[in-house]
Design an enzyme around this catalytic site. Structure first.
Site, PDB file in Angstrom:
ATOM      1  N   ASP A  59      -0.507  -5.480   9.239  1.00  0.00           N
ATOM      2  CA  ASP A  59      -1.391  -4.460   8.970  1.00  0.00           C
ATOM      3  C   ASP A  59      -2.688  -5.209   8.584  1.00  0.00           C
ATOM      4  O   ASP A  59      -2.779  -5.852   7.550  1.00  0.00           O
ATOM      5  CB  ASP A  59      -0.907  -3.624   7.840  1.00  0.00           C
ATOM      6  CG  ASP A  59      -1.835  -2.422   7.580  1.00  0.00           C
ATOM      7  OD1 ASP A  59      -2.826  -2.395   8.316  1.00  0.00           O
ATOM      8  OD2 ASP A  59      -1.596  -2.028   6.450  1.00  0.00           O
ATOM      9  N   LYS A 110     -12.883   0.420   6.706  1.00  0.00           N
ATOM     10  CA  LYS A 110     -13.567  -0.371   5.870  1.00  0.00           C
ATOM     11  C   LYS A 110     -14.869  -1.305   6.495  1.00  0.00           C
ATOM     12  O   LYS A 110     -15.953  -1.334   5.868  1.00  0.00           O
ATOM     13  CB  LYS A 110     -12.680  -1.372   4.913  1.00  0.00           C
ATOM     14  CG  LYS A 110     -11.515  -0.633   4.580  1.00  0.00           C
ATOM     15  CD  LYS A 110     -11.455   0.388   3.589  1.00  0.00           C
ATOM     16  CE  LYS A 110     -10.430   1.560   3.409  1.00  0.00           C
ATOM     17  NZ  LYS A 110      -9.690   1.733   2.327  1.00  0.00           N
ATOM     18  N   TRP A 158       0.856  -1.354   0.092  1.00  0.00           N
ATOM     19  CA  TRP A 158       0.089  -0.094  -0.151  1.00  0.00           C
ATOM     20  C   TRP A 158       0.735   1.341   0.104  1.00  0.00           C
ATOM     21  O   TRP A 158       1.885   1.285   0.726  1.00  0.00           O
ATOM     22  CB  TRP A 158      -0.905  -0.001   1.269  1.00  0.00           C
ATOM     23  CG  TRP A 158      -1.635   1.249   1.356  1.00  0.00           C
ATOM     24  CD1 TRP A 158      -2.403   1.744   0.311  1.00  0.00           C
ATOM     25  CD2 TRP A 158      -1.940   1.851   2.650  1.00  0.00           C
ATOM     26  NE1 TRP A 158      -3.129   2.737   0.802  1.00  0.00           N
ATOM     27  CE2 TRP A 158      -3.047   3.008   2.409  1.00  0.00           C
ATOM     28  CE3 TRP A 158      -1.537   1.752   3.951  1.00  0.00           C
ATOM     29  CZ2 TRP A 158      -3.360   3.996   3.155  1.00  0.00           C
ATOM     30  CZ3 TRP A 158      -2.117   2.911   4.731  1.00  0.00           C
ATOM     31  CH2 TRP A 158      -2.894   3.777   4.459  1.00  0.00           C
TER      32      TRP A 158
HETATM   33  N1  PMP Z   1      -3.635  -0.287   5.729  1.00  0.00           N
HETATM   34  C1  PMP Z   1      -3.955  -0.548   4.376  1.00  0.00           C
HETATM   35  C2  PMP Z   1      -3.383  -1.713   3.657  1.00  0.00           C
HETATM   36  C3  PMP Z   1      -4.987   0.278   3.673  1.00  0.00           C
HETATM   37  O1  PMP Z   1      -5.393  -0.028   2.684  1.00  0.00           O
HETATM   38  C4  PMP Z   1      -5.551   1.171   4.700  1.00  0.00           C
HETATM   39  C5  PMP Z   1      -6.734   2.109   3.973  1.00  0.00           C
HETATM   40  N2  PMP Z   1      -6.575   2.362   2.807  1.00  0.00           N
HETATM   41  C6  PMP Z   1      -4.981   1.327   5.999  1.00  0.00           C
HETATM   42  C7  PMP Z   1      -4.115   0.673   6.534  1.00  0.00           C
HETATM   43  C8  PMP Z   1      -5.460   2.566   6.737  1.00  0.00           C
HETATM   44  O2  PMP Z   1      -6.858   3.042   6.845  1.00  0.00           O
HETATM   45  P1  PMP Z   1      -7.341   4.354   7.647  1.00  0.00           P
HETATM   46  O3  PMP Z   1      -6.114   5.206   8.266  1.00  0.00           O
HETATM   47  O4  PMP Z   1      -8.295   4.838   6.906  1.00  0.00           O
HETATM   48  O5  PMP Z   1      -7.849   3.455   8.687  1.00  0.00           O
END
Ligand code: PMP
Length: 398
Positions: free
Chosen positions: A211, A246, A130
């Site tokens: 993660d 999500k 990511w």
């Molecule tokens: N890790 C991954 C792999 C993600 O795709 C995302 C969101 N796109 C996140 C962490 C973190 O998301 P957020 O900070 O919006 O909770």
């Protein structure tokens, strides 16, 4: 002093959002931004979330500070959602949990914690990973290096290359793994592969850092946690960053958690004091609302069931779209094979087309995706599937 700064290029995804908004083509399709969308293309508030918010509004009595660790009830429930109620790391009190501003907050606090333990720590990330992983880790001054992961030619994981590269890592190096629904490639480790990676990491003294931002959007809440639970069983030290953006649809409420597992209870107390001090020096304490929603849902059997059912609808919709996309592309007579799409998990896959072809889809057909050809599967719907399949097939014909 501000004159020393240079303007930075706009984030490619945000740029894409602007272009999409300005496009007047009624057939336009947004496969760029990584948010779940329903059949109407809407990122709706989950019913369980609305019910929890209604309850909170009626019952909340204070907005006073909550402290660097955030809400205790949220931390209790989210760690059990992730690890299961009976996990030994929880029973042995070896785990420190802190509510964070989203998964990003969790990743950054974990990175700062690693930098405090050993400033020259190396973190291995998957190639690809990511896009925001690298700035979040480098922002904490960590060294970042890659292990092979996805093979664009075979559309599969380069598992042997991944293992042999990690065999060359030094004890104390950290290995960042996607818990499920790999972003951007959608190719997840099988349970057998998780078993092999867990053995390798423990044998080599490598520290797992998982993660997990899509729990419940791959195969199911428990199934998606296989790897993280296994590693938490086997590894003496471990870091986890999780996100409720999500699976609870709480994107802008910034709700996530960082968990750090220590070898024993005494070490866990030292870990906790350091983690909370790091948090204090960054943002002091997390925002309350999103975590209060999650806590309300997970502490109520009925709301938990309603949320789980809604999540299952989202998961099944993604899976169905994956099958339909592959079938619809094949039905156009396209000779290129897209049968890998239903094999992959979560919201993302690479179409595996080149930058020029991505550009043609955008310019000639108003179908928007990032240059790498990563698509958000949830951006598809019965309204646009045929159009996307046919347009892709046309572009591939040249
Ligand atoms: N890790 C991954 C792999 C993600 O795709 C995302 C969101 N796109 C996140 C962490 C973190 O998301 P957020 O900070 O919006 O909770």
């Amino acid at each position: 002093m501000f004159e020393h700064l240079h303007a930075l290029p706009a984030d490619p995804i945000l740029n894409l959002m602007v272009q999409y908004r300005q496009d007047n083509n009624p057939l336009k399709v947004d496969l760029g931004v990584g948010v779940y969308k329903d059949e109407q293309g809407h990122t709706a508030i989950m019913q369980a979330v609305t019910a929890a918010e209604t309850h909170l509004l009626a019952t909340e009595t204070t907005k006073t500070y909550i402290g660097p660790a955030g809400a205790e009830g949220f931390n209790y429930h989210i760690s059990r959602l992730l690890l299961g109620n009976e996990h030994s790391a929880l029973k042995d009190k070896r785990i420190t949990v802190a509510q964070t501003p989203g998964g990003c907050g969790a990743l950054r606090m974990a990175a700062e914690f690693l930098a405090k333990c050993a400033p020259d720590t190396t973190v291995w990330v998957s190639d690809p990973t990511w896009a925001n992983h690298i700035p979040l880790l480098k922002g904490a001054r960590l060294n970042v290096t890659e292990y092979p992961y996805y093979d664009g030619a075979t559309k599969a994981i380069r598992f042997d290359a991944m293992c042999s590269t990690l065999e060359s890592a030094n004890a104390g190096d950290v290995v960042l793994l996607h818990g499920c629904c790999h972003n951007p490639c959608g190719a997840d480790l099988s349970t057998d592969q998780w078993d092999i990676i867990a053995e390798l990491l423990v044998r080599k003294g490598l520290i797992p850092f998982v993660d997990i931002a899509y729990q419940g959007l791959g195969d199911g809440l428990d199934e998606d946690a296989y790897g993280v639970r296994l590693l938490a069983d086997k590894a003496p030290e471990m870091l986890i960053a999780s996100s409720c953006s999500k699976n609870f649809g709480l994107y802008r409420e910034r709700t996530g958690s960082v968990m750090i597992i220590a070898p024993n209870q005494q070490q866990a107390a030292v870990t906790a004091s350091n983690l909370f001090s790091i948090i204090r020096s960054h943002y002091s304490m997390p925002p309350a609302h999103g975590a209060a929603i999650v806590e309300t849902i997970l502490s109520n059997t009925e709301l938990t069931k309603s949320w789980g059912d809604e999540l299952a609808v989202m998961r099944n919709r993604i899976l169905q779209l994956r099958h339909q996309l592959a079938n619809d592309i094949a039905a156009t007579g396209c000779t290129q094979d897209f049968s890998f799409i239903p094999q992959q998990k979560g919201m993302f896959s690479f179409l595996g087309i080149n930058k020029d072809q991505v550009g043609r889809l955008r310019d000639e057909y108003s179908i928007y995706m990032v240059d790498s050809s990563r698509i958000n599967i949830a951006g598809l719907s019965s309204h646009n599937l045929n159009y996307v399949a046919q347009s892709l097939s046309n572009v591939l014909k040249g």
